[in-house]
Write an enzyme that holds these catalytic residues in place. Structure first.
Site, short mmCIF file in Angstrom:
data_model
loop_
_atom_site.label_atom_id
_atom_site.label_comp_id
_atom_site.label_asym_id
_atom_site.label_seq_id
_atom_site.Cartn_x
_atom_site.Cartn_y
_atom_site.Cartn_z
N SER A 74 6.01 23.44 -20.24
CA SER A 74 4.80 23.01 -20.73
C SER A 74 5.16 22.35 -22.35
CB SER A 74 3.79 24.36 -20.74
OG SER A 74 2.57 23.89 -21.41
N ARG A 108 6.76 17.93 -15.24
CA ARG A 108 6.13 18.76 -14.21
C ARG A 108 4.70 18.09 -14.20
NH1 ARG A 108 4.38 21.46 -10.43
NH2 ARG A 108 5.03 23.57 -10.37
N CYS A 152 8.84 8.80 -10.06
CA CYS A 152 9.68 10.03 -10.11
C CYS A 152 10.37 10.00 -11.41
CB CYS A 152 10.52 10.17 -9.03
SG CYS A 152 11.86 11.35 -9.09
N CYS A 188 16.27 16.40 -8.22
CA CYS A 188 14.97 17.01 -8.13
C CYS A 188 14.85 17.99 -9.47
CB CYS A 188 14.44 17.43 -6.73
SG CYS A 188 12.83 17.98 -6.80
N CYS A 237 5.93 13.62 -6.37
CA CYS A 237 6.13 12.76 -5.03
C CYS A 237 5.11 13.16 -4.07
CB CYS A 237 7.45 12.81 -4.53
SG CYS A 237 8.16 14.36 -4.40
#
Length: 649
Positions: A87, A335, A570, A618, A624
């Site tokens: 974050s 994120r 992505c 990933c 996605c």
């Protein structure tokens, strides 16, 4: 079947080494034929983030206060607590003050840099102009920190109080009652399957945690949360959840540029006037600066690349000056975050459990803060869980009834979390009204600065459009020409990815699947983890197909109509639409083929020669699953412990 009543972490991990059934090498895994270890707990919490750990800590506090022993287990898919947490972050300590009133007396706490100054700037291509900021952003009394470190710190406190925290254990499925009407607990993922879902010599099945109360604290767009939302129709009457993708870097800047405690938010460039988003610069402790960009996933142009926009932003004169001199980039990550606000919060409880934290979506977009609300939701859920468990203990006839967590939702509606979100309920939705982007900016300024949410109306998403549905076809949009990377200020994506510490075991089932479900999902990308062919009392499933034809159709639509959006969208270069001469027989279309999770360091050609999907890049951002226009990408949990290893994000 092994049924340990009290498992220490060592004993629990040892169960993964037990050969439960005899089998031939590389036999296809059949989940209906396997015996699973099972453990009974009072409360099982899926997700070791701020919400889940706050719930666990509060439960143990209530144990001490009330004298009723309560067993609490936290399952965390990351290899360590905090390793999957990312974050900004500027934390409002309101919930922390309530949870741990004496936290400042602890010498190990990470809240060492208070916010000293806040501002907002409008960026043009070459200028940075100071503009008024919403009062929610201007509030002091907050702390700038690494949320990864903060979460790890909460984890140590939880363990001190007796919470059983198990990193590396991913919640792969919900366990239901025989009639499917309530949740009995959680099933963890299998370990030791190869890419074809055949059992390796190291195979061990996941185990079940049977819980009187199950709390889902997975973060935004968690796989079990989506399953619960769909299974129990928790979004009926609520707006669809909307999201933004946040990309972040941490730099150690030249001492002459460091301004400890400074918080800056930006709007405008590099985004165009049709795209919602903004940037930030937070001067953390120890000479470090967190900077990043959030882009609403309702963006229309499939040619947009969030990563390239972020890298381009750093070439603005404001950032060039900030990052000049003796500055070094030390971390990168990404994120999705919830942006829907109050209108998009689903019903929070279901028979046997509840949604807490970002699994429900408590981010205050005006503040760009959600940790305080996530923690408070976990505390309120803990209190409701403790009450329902103790009341069941006292009433013998209801001991086997599913836990009723409706008290949690009622408590939250009376709490300051509701007030916090109600005041800003119209700000983000105003950008998706007839007002447009400029009108949304004007409305948000008036509402936040003057009206302060005291309006008789609430903007609703009457069209029920998801973020994916806002994507326009490539033929309607103009390609974006991004400038070349200029290290060290901006770099290619794989260079940035190396800073995440991401790793997955190569020989395991790919956890990003191209699937078509038989029934429409109630939430974007919602899915059950279990295989379509499985039918048993405790393993409720949905039917889905995964065929070359479906994969070929995915390529046809996403390449032919949306210019291969995922290849740009992505933030970890997981998806590539590469040249393929085998045609539709291999899941391709018109000379193109989808390759998922290309391993860092491999060229496209070498990946194609392998003709396999590798699971390496990933970083579990979930973009996605949310943004793909065809809504046929399903994110499932990989083997526990895989993924990024954040330490300072």
């Amino acid at each position: 079947m092994l049924r340990p009543r009290r498992c220490t972490p060592a004993v629990l991990k040892h169960t993964r080494l037990l050969h439960v059934t005899s089998r031939r090498p590389r036999e296809i895994f059949n989940p209906t034929a396997v015996e699973r270890a099972s453990d009974e707990v009072d409360v099982c919490i899926v997700g070791g983030g701020p919400a889940g750990l706050s719930a666990a800590i509060r439960l143990k506090q209530l144990e001490q206060e009330k004298g009723r022993e309560i067993r609490v287990v936290v399952l965390e898919k990351g290899s360590e607590v905090g390793s999957h947490t990312l974050s900004g972050a500027v934390i409002e300590p309101r919930a922390l003050n309530e949870l741990l009133p004496t936290w400042q007396e602890r010498s190990d706490h990470p809240l060492t840099q208070p916010t000293r100054h806040t501002s907002m700037r409008w960026l043009t291509g070459s200028r940075s102009i100071r503009i008024p900021q919403p009062p929610q952003m201007a509030k002091l009394g907050t702390y700038i920190l690494s949320l990864s470190r903060f979460t790890a710190w909460l984890g140590t406190i939880a363990e001190e109080l007796g919470v059983e925290v198990y990193p590396g254990f991913a919640g792969a499925g919900l366990v239901y009652s025989p009639d499917g009407r309530h949740v009995l607990g959680v099933r963890t993922n299998e370990v030791g399957l190869d890419r074809e879902e055949r059992m390796k010599d190291t195979f061990e099945p996941g185990m079940e945690f049977r819980a009187r109360v199950t709390l889902l604290a997975e973060g935004a767009h968690g796989s079990l949360s989506k399953e619960a939302i769909r299974h129990f129709r928790l979004r009926d009457g609520r707006d669809p959840q909307t999201y933004g993708i946040g990309l972040k870097e941490v730099w150690r800047v030249d001492p002459s540029k460091y301004q400890p405690g400074s918080v800056v938010h930006t709007m405008g460039w590099p985004l165009d006037w049709q795209t919602y988003g903004g940037g930030w610069v937070y001067h953390m402790d120890a000479g470090m600066v967190s900077l990043g960009l959030v882009i609403g996933l309702d963006y229309a142009n499939p040619y947009l690349s969030p990563y390239r926009e972020f890298q381009r932003m750093k070439h603005h004169p404001y950032f060039v000056d900030l990052l000049s001199g003796d500055s070094t980039r030390i971390a990168y990550g990404a994120r999705v975050i919830n942006e829907g606000g109050l209108q998009s919060i689903p019903r929070l409880h279901f028979p046997g459990g509840a949604l807490i934290g970002c699994s429900a979506g408590f981010v205050n977009v005006a503040k760009i803060k959600g940790t305080h609300n996530a923690m408070k939701s976990g505390m309120l859920a803990a209190e409701a869980a403790f009450d329902t468990i103790t009341s069941q203990d006292e009433a013998t006839e209801s001991k086997n009834a599913p836990a009723d967590m409706s008290g949690y939702e009622e408590a939250l509606s009376r709490s300051w979390v509701y007030s916090d979100l109600h005041e800003v309920r119209n700000l983000r939705p105003s950008f998706n009204t007839a007002l447009g982007i400029w009108g949304g900016i004007a409305y948000s300024g008036i509402d936040s600065l003057v009206l302060k949410g005291r309006t008789p109306w609430t903007f609703r998403n009457k069209s029920k459009l998801s973020d994916a549905a806002h994507t326009r076809r490539a033929s309607e949009c103009k390609p974006i020409a991004y400038p070349p990377f200029q290290p060290p200020l901006s770099t290619d994506l794989l260079t940035s990815l190396a800073l995440t510490g991401t790793n997955h075991a190569e020989d395991q089932p790919v956890h990003l699947r191209v699937r078509r479900y038989d029934s429409a999902a109630g939430d974007a990308g919602a899915e059950a983890e279990s295989r379509a062919s499985v039918q048993s009392a405790d393993l409720q499933t949905e039917k889905w197909e995964e065929t070359k034809g479906i994969r070929s159709e995915h390529v046809r639509l996403n390449v032919g109509e949306y210019a291969g959006l995922l290849g740009r969208a992505c933030p970890a270069q997981v998806y590539e639409y590469v040249e393929d001469g085998n045609g539709e027989s291999e899941g391709g279309w018109d000379g193109k083929k989808l390759v998922i999770n290309s391993q860092a360091g491999l060229s496209e050609a070498s990946v194609c020669r392998k003709l396999i999907d590798l699971s390496q890049n990933c970083i579990h951002c979930k973009l996605c699953d949310i943004k793909v226009p065809t809504q046929d990408i399903t994110w499932t949990v990989p083997e526990g412990g895989g993924g990024p290893k954040y330490t300072i994000t």
